[in-house]
Design a protein around this motif. Structure first.
Motif, PDB file in Angstrom:
ATOM      1  N   SER A   1       0.799  -1.226   0.000  1.00 45.47           N
ATOM      2  CA  SER A   1       0.000   0.000   0.000  1.00 45.47           C
ATOM      3  C   SER A   1       0.830   1.274   0.000  1.00 45.47           C
ATOM      4  CB  SER A   1      -0.948   0.014   1.191  1.00 45.47           C
ATOM      5  OG  SER A   1      -1.811  -1.083   1.122  1.00 45.47           O
ATOM      6  N   GLY A   2       2.126   1.164  -0.175  1.00 45.67           N
ATOM      7  CA  GLY A   2       2.939   2.372  -0.185  1.00 45.67           C
ATOM      8  C   GLY A   2       4.271   2.122  -0.853  1.00 45.67           C
ATOM      9  N   PRO A   3       5.041   3.187  -1.071  1.00 51.72           N
ATOM     10  CA  PRO A   3       6.338   3.012  -1.719  1.00 51.72           C
ATOM     11  C   PRO A   3       7.353   2.347  -0.779  1.00 51.72           C
ATOM     12  CG  PRO A   3       6.025   5.304  -1.089  1.00 51.72           C
ATOM     13  CD  PRO A   3       4.743   4.600  -0.774  1.00 51.72           C
ATOM     14  N   THR A   4       8.349   1.722  -1.360  1.00 49.68           N
ATOM     15  CA  THR A   4       9.486   1.180  -0.611  1.00 49.68           C
ATOM     16  C   THR A   4      10.742   1.716  -1.287  1.00 49.68           C
ATOM     17  OG1 THR A   4       8.292  -0.850  -0.069  1.00 49.68           O
ATOM     18  CG2 THR A   4      10.696  -0.918   0.118  1.00 49.68           C
ATOM     19  N   THR A   5      11.550   2.457  -0.538  1.00 48.34           N
ATOM     20  CA  THR A   5      12.707   3.086  -1.188  1.00 48.34           C
ATOM     21  C   THR A   5      14.054   2.544  -0.726  1.00 48.34           C
ATOM     22  OG1 THR A   5      13.029   4.798   0.487  1.00 48.34           O
ATOM     23  CG2 THR A   5      11.425   5.278  -1.258  1.00 48.34           C
ATOM     24  N   CYS A   6      14.100   1.887   0.437  1.00 42.81           N
ATOM     25  CA  CYS A   6      15.384   1.507   1.036  1.00 42.81           C
ATOM     26  C   CYS A   6      16.298   2.721   1.155  1.00 42.81           C
ATOM     27  CB  CYS A   6      16.074   0.401   0.241  1.00 42.81           C
ATOM     28  SG  CYS A   6      15.213  -1.169   0.322  1.00 42.81           S
ATOM     29  N   ALA A   7      15.703   3.913   1.224  1.00 45.20           N
ATOM     30  CA  ALA A   7      16.459   5.178   1.327  1.00 45.20           C
ATOM     31  C   ALA A   7      17.468   5.332   0.202  1.00 45.20           C
ATOM     32  CB  ALA A   7      17.139   5.301   2.696  1.00 45.20           C
ATOM     33  N   SER A   8      17.105   4.792  -0.958  1.00 40.96           N
ATOM     34  CA  SER A   8      18.019   4.839  -2.107  1.00 40.96           C
ATOM     35  C   SER A   8      17.352   5.533  -3.287  1.00 40.96           C
ATOM     36  CB  SER A   8      18.389   3.402  -2.514  1.00 40.96           C
ATOM     37  OG  SER A   8      19.253   3.419  -3.623  1.00 40.96           O
ATOM     38  N   ARG A   9      18.157   6.283  -4.029  1.00 46.20           N
ATOM     39  CA  ARG A   9      17.643   6.833  -5.292  1.00 46.20           C
ATOM     40  C   ARG A   9      17.267   5.701  -6.233  1.00 46.20           C
ATOM     41  NH1 ARG A   9      21.648  10.390  -4.150  1.00 46.20           N
ATOM     42  NH2 ARG A   9      23.212   9.052  -5.116  1.00 46.20           N
ATOM     43  N   MET A  10      17.956   4.566  -6.071  1.00 47.66           N
ATOM     44  CA  MET A  10      17.730   3.432  -6.961  1.00 47.66           C
ATOM     45  C   MET A  10      16.268   2.995  -6.972  1.00 47.66           C
ATOM     46  SD  MET A  10      19.055   1.417  -9.086  1.00 47.66           S
ATOM     47  CE  MET A  10      20.798   1.049  -9.096  1.00 47.66           C
ATOM     48  N   LEU A  11      15.601   3.104  -5.802  1.00 49.07           N
ATOM     49  CA  LEU A  11      14.227   2.603  -5.722  1.00 49.07           C
ATOM     50  C   LEU A  11      13.211   3.735  -5.614  1.00 49.07           C
ATOM     51  CD1 LEU A  11      14.450  -0.670  -3.582  1.00 49.07           C
ATOM     52  CD2 LEU A  11      13.810  -0.420  -5.976  1.00 49.07           C
ATOM     53  N   ALA A  12      13.606   4.960  -5.958  1.00 49.42           N
ATOM     54  CA  ALA A  12      12.645   6.068  -5.904  1.00 49.42           C
ATOM     55  C   ALA A  12      11.433   5.701  -6.759  1.00 49.42           C
ATOM     56  CB  ALA A  12      13.299   7.342  -6.420  1.00 49.42           C
ATOM     57  N   GLY A  13      10.252   5.804  -6.169  1.00 47.54           N
ATOM     58  CA  GLY A  13       9.037   5.524  -6.930  1.00 47.54           C
ATOM     59  C   GLY A  13       8.693   4.050  -7.028  1.00 47.54           C
ATOM     60  N   TYR A  14       9.503   3.178  -6.413  1.00 48.16           N
ATOM     61  CA  TYR A  14       9.195   1.737  -6.488  1.00 48.16           C
ATOM     62  C   TYR A  14       8.036   1.404  -5.560  1.00 48.16           C
ATOM     63  CZ  TYR A  14       9.465  -3.289  -6.145  1.00 48.16           C
ATOM     64  OH  TYR A  14       9.143  -4.621  -6.157  1.00 48.16           O
ATOM     65  N   HIS A  15       7.112   0.632  -6.084  1.00 49.71           N
ATOM     66  CA  HIS A  15       5.925   0.250  -5.346  1.00 49.71           C
ATOM     67  C   HIS A  15       5.836  -1.271  -5.397  1.00 49.71           C
ATOM     68  CE1 HIS A  15       1.977   1.985  -3.930  1.00 49.71           C
ATOM     69  NE2 HIS A  15       1.809   0.695  -3.823  1.00 49.71           N
ATOM     70  N   SER A  16       6.013  -1.926  -4.272  1.00 48.93           N
ATOM     71  CA  SER A  16       6.022  -3.395  -4.272  1.00 48.93           C
ATOM     72  C   SER A  16       4.617  -3.935  -4.506  1.00 48.93           C
ATOM     73  CB  SER A  16       6.545  -3.912  -2.929  1.00 48.93           C
ATOM     74  OG  SER A  16       6.420  -5.318  -2.874  1.00 48.93           O
ATOM     75  N   PRO A  17       4.481  -4.963  -5.347  1.00 54.71           N
ATOM     76  CA  PRO A  17       3.153  -5.562  -5.549  1.00 54.71           C
ATOM     77  C   PRO A  17       2.741  -6.495  -4.412  1.00 54.71           C
ATOM     78  CG  PRO A  17       4.779  -6.669  -6.917  1.00 54.71           C
ATOM     79  CD  PRO A  17       5.505  -5.542  -6.215  1.00 54.71           C
ATOM     80  N   PHE A  18       3.633  -6.732  -3.468  1.00 54.27           N
ATOM     81  CA  PHE A  18       3.260  -7.632  -2.369  1.00 54.27           C
ATOM     82  C   PHE A  18       3.780  -7.062  -1.050  1.00 54.27           C
ATOM     83  CE2 PHE A  18       7.329  -9.686  -1.239  1.00 54.27           C
ATOM     84  CZ  PHE A  18       8.118  -9.254  -2.285  1.00 54.27           C
ATOM     85  N   SER A  19       3.238  -7.596   0.048  1.00 52.76           N
ATOM     86  CA  SER A  19       3.627  -7.117   1.377  1.00 52.76           C
ATOM     87  C   SER A  19       4.441  -8.176   2.107  1.00 52.76           C
ATOM     88  CB  SER A  19       2.389  -6.801   2.215  1.00 52.76           C
ATOM     89  OG  SER A  19       1.695  -5.718   1.648  1.00 52.76           O
ATOM     90  N   ALA A  20       5.332  -7.716   2.969  1.00 47.06           N
ATOM     91  CA  ALA A  20       6.134  -8.624   3.779  1.00 47.06           C
ATOM     92  C   ALA A  20       5.227  -9.452   4.692  1.00 47.06           C
ATOM     93  CB  ALA A  20       7.123  -7.823   4.621  1.00 47.06           C
ATOM     94  N   THR A  21       5.654 -10.682   4.953  1.00 47.50           N
ATOM     95  CA  THR A  21       4.887 -11.568   5.840  1.00 47.50           C
ATOM     96  C   THR A  21       4.659 -10.915   7.206  1.00 47.50           C
ATOM     97  OG1 THR A  21       5.747 -13.513   4.728  1.00 47.50           O
ATOM     98  CG2 THR A  21       4.871 -13.839   6.948  1.00 47.50           C
ATOM     99  N   VAL A  22       5.672 -10.281   7.760  1.00 46.56           N
ATOM    100  CA  VAL A  22       5.503  -9.683   9.099  1.00 46.56           C
ATOM    101  C   VAL A  22       4.426  -8.601   9.064  1.00 46.56           C
ATOM    102  CG1 VAL A  22       7.761 -10.124  10.115  1.00 46.56           C
ATOM    103  CG2 VAL A  22       7.453  -8.101   8.697  1.00 46.56           C
ATOM    104  N   LEU A  23       4.376  -7.826   7.994  1.00 49.40           N
ATOM    105  CA  LEU A  23       3.359  -6.773   7.938  1.00 49.40           C
ATOM    106  C   LEU A  23       1.961  -7.373   7.831  1.00 49.40           C
ATOM    107  CD1 LEU A  23       4.987  -3.939   5.794  1.00 49.40           C
ATOM    108  CD2 LEU A  23       5.092  -4.374   8.253  1.00 49.40           C
ATOM    109  N   LYS A  24       1.848  -8.458   7.087  1.00 47.67           N
ATOM    110  CA  LYS A  24       0.533  -9.117   6.997  1.00 47.67           C
ATOM    111  C   LYS A  24       0.099  -9.613   8.371  1.00 47.67           C
ATOM    112  CE  LYS A  24       0.962 -10.936   2.316  1.00 47.67           C
ATOM    113  NZ  LYS A  24       1.253 -12.212   1.679  1.00 47.67           N
ATOM    114  N   ARG A  25       1.045 -10.227   9.082  1.00 45.17           N
ATOM    115  CA  ARG A  25       0.696 -10.762  10.405  1.00 45.17           C
ATOM    116  C   ARG A  25       0.324  -9.646  11.375  1.00 45.17           C
ATOM    117  NH1 ARG A  25       5.047 -15.779  11.197  1.00 45.17           N
ATOM    118  NH2 ARG A  25       4.108 -17.065   9.569  1.00 45.17           N
ATOM    119  N   LEU A  26       1.073  -8.562  11.326  1.00 44.25           N
ATOM    120  CA  LEU A  26       0.796  -7.443  12.232  1.00 44.25           C
ATOM    121  C   LEU A  26      -0.540  -6.788  11.871  1.00 44.25           C
ATOM    122  CD1 LEU A  26       4.421  -6.022  12.308  1.00 44.25           C
ATOM    123  CD2 LEU A  26       3.181  -6.942  14.301  1.00 44.25           C
TER     124      LEU A  26
END
Lengths: 502, 486
Positions: free
Chosen positions: B84-109
């Motif tokens: 539901s949001g961008p993931t950048t890893c604080a890198s220019r490399m991933l600016a604007g990257y939007h993951s199509p899936f969520s981490a298992t821990v986030l789903k559980r939480l």
């Protein structure tokens, strides 16, 4: 080295006296599992580009591989069939290189601890001699995607990617450099294809890339034990190309060595259209793969009990099946070899043979009509609408003389189209037979009078011509008569004609 | 009340009593995030979505169907993907990257109704110890904005310390949860490798990475771990070991517990005296509580930093190969051919520290160097694991400082990678051995900067670690430091 110049290599592929050919193969076998090796995506061939992908096989950030354990059974079956030792623990490793169709930037393969080691296969060498070829290792890895440049729909400055193949499970089988001719290499590949089909682990289709082979090839002075400088040949996607490409490279290296030149270690790409192999750009092959253990996957542990369980479930392998066909069905070696060449054909034959007495008749039909029909349709014999059970009914009528050969072929062709039981067609054909002796006698006489020369020769003692007349008569009747009845009438007519002449 | 300065355990009864709601909590946290903007703790904030979810969780609470984490507002380190949001890893490399899936821990939480307030700032791809290596600018220490919050989970630690969220998720590859927790004066748990699924954590060094909770109390970390832990079929390295009841074990008796003090972690030089004193006071407290103090040794720990940087960077060089400009992330607009696409995209997309580590990692795996570097580092790793195994024959837990110093000044070590790497000297061994470790506040230095203590246990000893931490927090006054901090 006492090479005698170019004339000693006038026959490409057959290197004469001074050199011995040394070939080792690296074969990639695409496994027929339902899903990919590290994710749940389908491996169906020919699906729309980039439709069978997920975060894992696309190597998206945060995705992790999970081993599909089905591939272990496939690998173990091949290992058992080739006498390899299955290692109790094997390790996945990352093989690092950059290429657009490799989304993770590394291939997950196995390096210093492969799945299985030290086995062998047999090939047929010159003069039918059987030679043992050692297999160094069999390991598991994931396939890369496909880069598409040379298609009409791709612009000149574009490369398209189809990542459906990313993560398709592969077995890599590496032989020792034990092969001594292109023919042996091609035979090895054919036997391997037969084996993987028997094991049900791969379609073994070279044209679709389910079976791919690279070859390392070098020449050395005959009688020497050392190894010469080798080249690697890639892109040989049929048995014929394996043979042609190797012959080409042997001729090239032979001519070079004979002229006092030196072989450069390099990778060559076979161009089937031009019939020659050319070096890849050196940048493309200058790889340091920087292998290291794959931290996302646990070591693969294989238990002895599991291997024994698989061993018990191993299918009958080609050699054993061929021997059984000779022994159990009394078939000639040629028939047995041909029928067992493909497990589908062998299964078809066995279902047929179980239902009819005359095994040789069954063999003739499978090797003839049945295989012809599957080749023409590009499908497996088991996919033909004429099932072995239906064919058994048909051949039973044939051998009991209710219908004859031509009618049987007709019914077979109908069955291939409609998939119906041949019983009705047999009744029809049998009913259409001309039983009226007077009517048949008219046809017989007509055949004799319209072939006066043959008739004279026949009366003069060339008995074989009876068969000729039978054929002519059946032809004119479109096969609707019992050949034995015709034969009897012919003899009667002959006797009458001879008596008339006194 | 000042909701920003209490832990989740204190929020729960207030929610139950009806004196606050998730919506009012969300509003408060969002105000704090605004007020704390100068800390630069968040890369993205999901204000609208958080308010919507808070309202939804309030409705569930009325119906009695809310999950156990209703009312918990999380900061999520920006190397954990959420669809539901961008993931950048604080890198220019991933600016604007939007993951199509969520981490298992986030789903559980999320299933337990935790609400994600935003993604927290970090060192690029988790490579750093100060959160200065961020394409989005560095994070400031809440206690002294002229100093760094530690790293790489510096955004998460600062956000928790400043009350911008109830708790946060970090990732720890060589100390990246514990060291910032220590600098910021919060609690951080690095679980046993395999205890928490890594599916959805953008990999830095897979054999060392672990997601863990950071919070305002040991009990909060225990509760988060309870929800996050457990086997995940999507992570082949996640453990099938059953997940114990962490909350229930918090109050277990410490009598007879043997606490090991590894002499290598209390060196004569290179450690601030306030740090030593604070950790020794923790030891004294635990002894008064009935624990036995045992001198132990981890003889190979001196090689840990060197071996760690070889292994971590080797893995990183492969893990970061996928950022090549071909399929997602940054592709250099200047690239005209394949090779250029790689070199320009990666040269422009990655920061200096990431490039340094990729080059180092590529080098140590190269043909001809593998054995001398990677091979040797793996041997050191085995020796470190044996050191710990040996130590745990005579004690149940180890007590050490988290870091030899308190938070340093912004820019102080930025130009000296080796000095920066030494900041992890007490934490990397734990990752090399795959062990769990808890960092918790244990006092302040003369400048008022937080000091952290580290408890290290054998694999899967989280219940014991949390119990010891909980006792310290409840009974040892300096360990409650941060409550007064905000």
């Amino acid at each position: 080295m006492n090479g005698t110049g170019a004339n000693s290599h006038s026959n490409p592929g057959l290197v004469s006296a001074p050199f011995e050919v040394v070939i080792g193969l690296e074969v990639h076998i695409q496994l027929q599992t339902r899903s990919k090796i590290f994710c749940g995506c389908s491996v169906q061939f020919g699906a729309e580009a980039n439709s069978q992908v997920c975060p894992v096989c696309l190597g998206l950030p945060g995705a992790l591989p999970v081993l599909n354990e089905k591939v272990l059974a496939s690998a173990a079956r091949l290992a058992l069939a080739t006498g390899c030792r299955i290692n109790p623990v094997s390790l996945f490793a990352r093989k690092n290189y950059f290429y657009p169709d490799l989304p993770k930037g590394y291939q997950i393969s196995q390096f210093d601890q492969p799945f299985a080691s030290d086995g062998g296969m047999t090939v047929t060498s010159e003069g039918d001699a059987q030679r043992a070829i050692r297999i160094r290792r069999i390991h598991l890895e994931d396939d890369a995607g496909r880069s598409i440049h040379a298609e009409a729909f791709v612009a000149e400055d574009e490369t398209l990617l189809d990542l459906n193949r990313c993560g398709v499970p592969l077995l890599e089988l590496v032989t020792e450099p034990d092969l001594r001719s292109p023919a042996e290499a091609a035979d090895f590949m054919q036997r391997l294809r037969q084996l993987v089909r028997y094991l049900g682990i791969s379609s073994g289709n070279m044209e679709e890339g389910s079976l791919r082979c690279d070859a390392n090839i070098s020449l050395r002075p005959a009688g020497s034990d050392g190894l010469g400088v080798k080249t690697e040949l890639k892109n040989m996607n049929s048995f014929r190309h394996v043979e042609r490409a190797l012959a080409f490279e042997i001729a090239r290296q032979g001519a070079l060595l004979a002229a006092g030149g030196r072989i450069e270690q390099q990778t060559l790409l076979w161009d089937p259209a031009r019939g020659m192999a050319e070096p890849m750009r050196s940048k493309e092959e200058a790889h340091d793969y920087r292998y290291f253990p794959e931290p996302d996957l646990m070591p693969v542990a294989i238990s002895g009990e599991w291997v024994e369980e698989l061993r018990r479930q191993m299918p009958e392998l080609p050699e054993a099946r061929k021997a059984r066909y000779e022994r159990e069905f009394g078939l000639p070696a040629y028939d047995a070899g041909l029928l067992t060449g493909d497990p589908g054909v062998a299964d078809y034959f066995e279902r047929l043979a179980a239902r009819i007495e005359d095994k040789k008749l069954a063999s003739n039909w499978v090797m003839g009509e049945v295989m012809r029909a599957s080749n023409a349709r590009g499908c497996s014999v088991l996919e033909l609408k004429m099932t072995p059970e239906h064919l058994a009914v048909l051949l039973d009528s044939l051998s009991r003389g209710r219908i004859h050969q031509q009618a049987a072929r007709r019914i077979f062709a109908e069955g291939l189209e409609n998939g119906l039981s041949p019983a009705e067609a047999i009744e029809r054909e049998a009913g259409a037979q001309i039983h009226d002796t007077d009517q048949l006698r008219m046809v017989v006489r007509e055949a004799l009078t319209s072939h006066p020369d043959e008739t004279e020769a026949w009366l003069g003692g060339k008995d074989k011509l009876a068969g000729f007349f039978t054929g002519v008569i059946l032809q004119s009747l479109q096969g609707r008569a019992d050949p034995r009845a015709i034969m009897a009438l012919l003899q009667e007519e002959r006797k009458a004609l001879l008596e008339k002449r006194g | 009340m000042h909701t920003g300065s209490v832990d989740f355990q204190s929020i729960k009864p207030l929610l139950a009593a009806g004196s606050i709601s998730c919506t009012s909590l969300a509003e408060t946290y969002l105000q704090h995030i605004d007020k704390g903007a100068h800390l630069n703790a968040f890369i993205s904030v999901f204000a609208e979505k958080a308010l919507e979810q808070a309202a939804a969780v309030d409705r569930k609470r009325t119906r009695g169907t809310a999950g156990r984490l209703a009312g918990l507002f999380l900061g999520v380190k920006d190397n954990i993907v959420w669809s539901s949001g961008p993931t950048t890893c604080a890198s220019r490399m991933l600016a604007g990257y939007h993951s199509p899936f969520s981490a298992t821990v986030l789903k559980r939480l999320a299933e337990e109704d935790a609400i994600f307030l935003g993604k927290t700032n970090m060192d690029e791809f988790a490579m750093g110890s100060s959160t200065e290596n961020s394409a989005y600018g560095g994070v400031r220490l809440p206690a002294d904005p002229g100093r760094v919050p530690g790293g790489s989970s510096g955004g998460s630690a600062a956000a928790v310390a400043a009350g911008l969220c109830t708790a946060a998720l970090g990732s720890d590859t060589g100390g990246s949860i514990r060291q910032p927790a220590s600098f910021c004066g919060v609690v951080g748990l690095k679980p046993t490798w395999g205890r928490v699924s890594r599916y959805g954590l953008v990999a830095f060094a897979s054999s060392l990475d672990q997601i863990g909770p950071m919070g305002r109390s040991v009990a909060d970390c225990a509760e988060l771990l309870q929800v996050m832990a457990g086997y995940d079929p999507a992570d082949a390295t996640s453990s099938m070991a059953p997940v114990p009841d962490y909350a229930a074990s918090l109050t277990r008796d410490l009598k007879g517990l043997r606490i090991g003090l590894p002499r290598e972690f209390f060196p004569q030089a290179g450690m601030e005296s306030a740090v030593r004193a604070a950790v020794e006071e923790c030891a004294a407290f635990l002894r008064r509580e009935g624990a036995e103090l045992v001198p132990v040794s981890l003889p190979h720990s001196g090689y840990a930093i060197a071996a760690y940087y070889v292994i971590a960077d080797a893995e990183a060089s492969a893990n970061l190969a996928r950022f090549d400009g071909a399929r997602y992330g940054r592709r250099s607009p200047a690239a005209a051919a394949l090779e250029e696409m790689y070199t320009l995209s990666r040269s422009e997309g990655f920061g200096v520290e990431v490039k340094r580590r990729i080059m180092l990692g590529t080098f140590v795996l190269s043909s001809g160097y593998y054995e001398a570097y990677y091979g040797k580092a793996q041997k050191v790793r085995t020796l470190l694991q044996r050191d710990f195994a040996e130590a745990f024959r005579t004690c149940d837990l180890l007590l050490t400082p988290v870091c030899p110093t308190t938070a340093f000044r912004i820019g102080e070590k930025a130009g000296d990678p080796l000095a920066m790497y030494l900041s992890d000297i007490f934490t990397v061994s734990v990752n090399m051995a795959g062990l769990p470790a808890l960092a918790l506040p244990c006092g302040r230095d003369s400048a008022g900067l937080p000091i952290g203590a580290q408890l290290i246990g054998p694999a899967f000893s989280e219940p014991l670690l949390l119990a010891a931490g909980h006792h310290l927090e409840k009974g040892h006054a300096p360990a409650r430091a941060f409550a007064e901090a905000s």
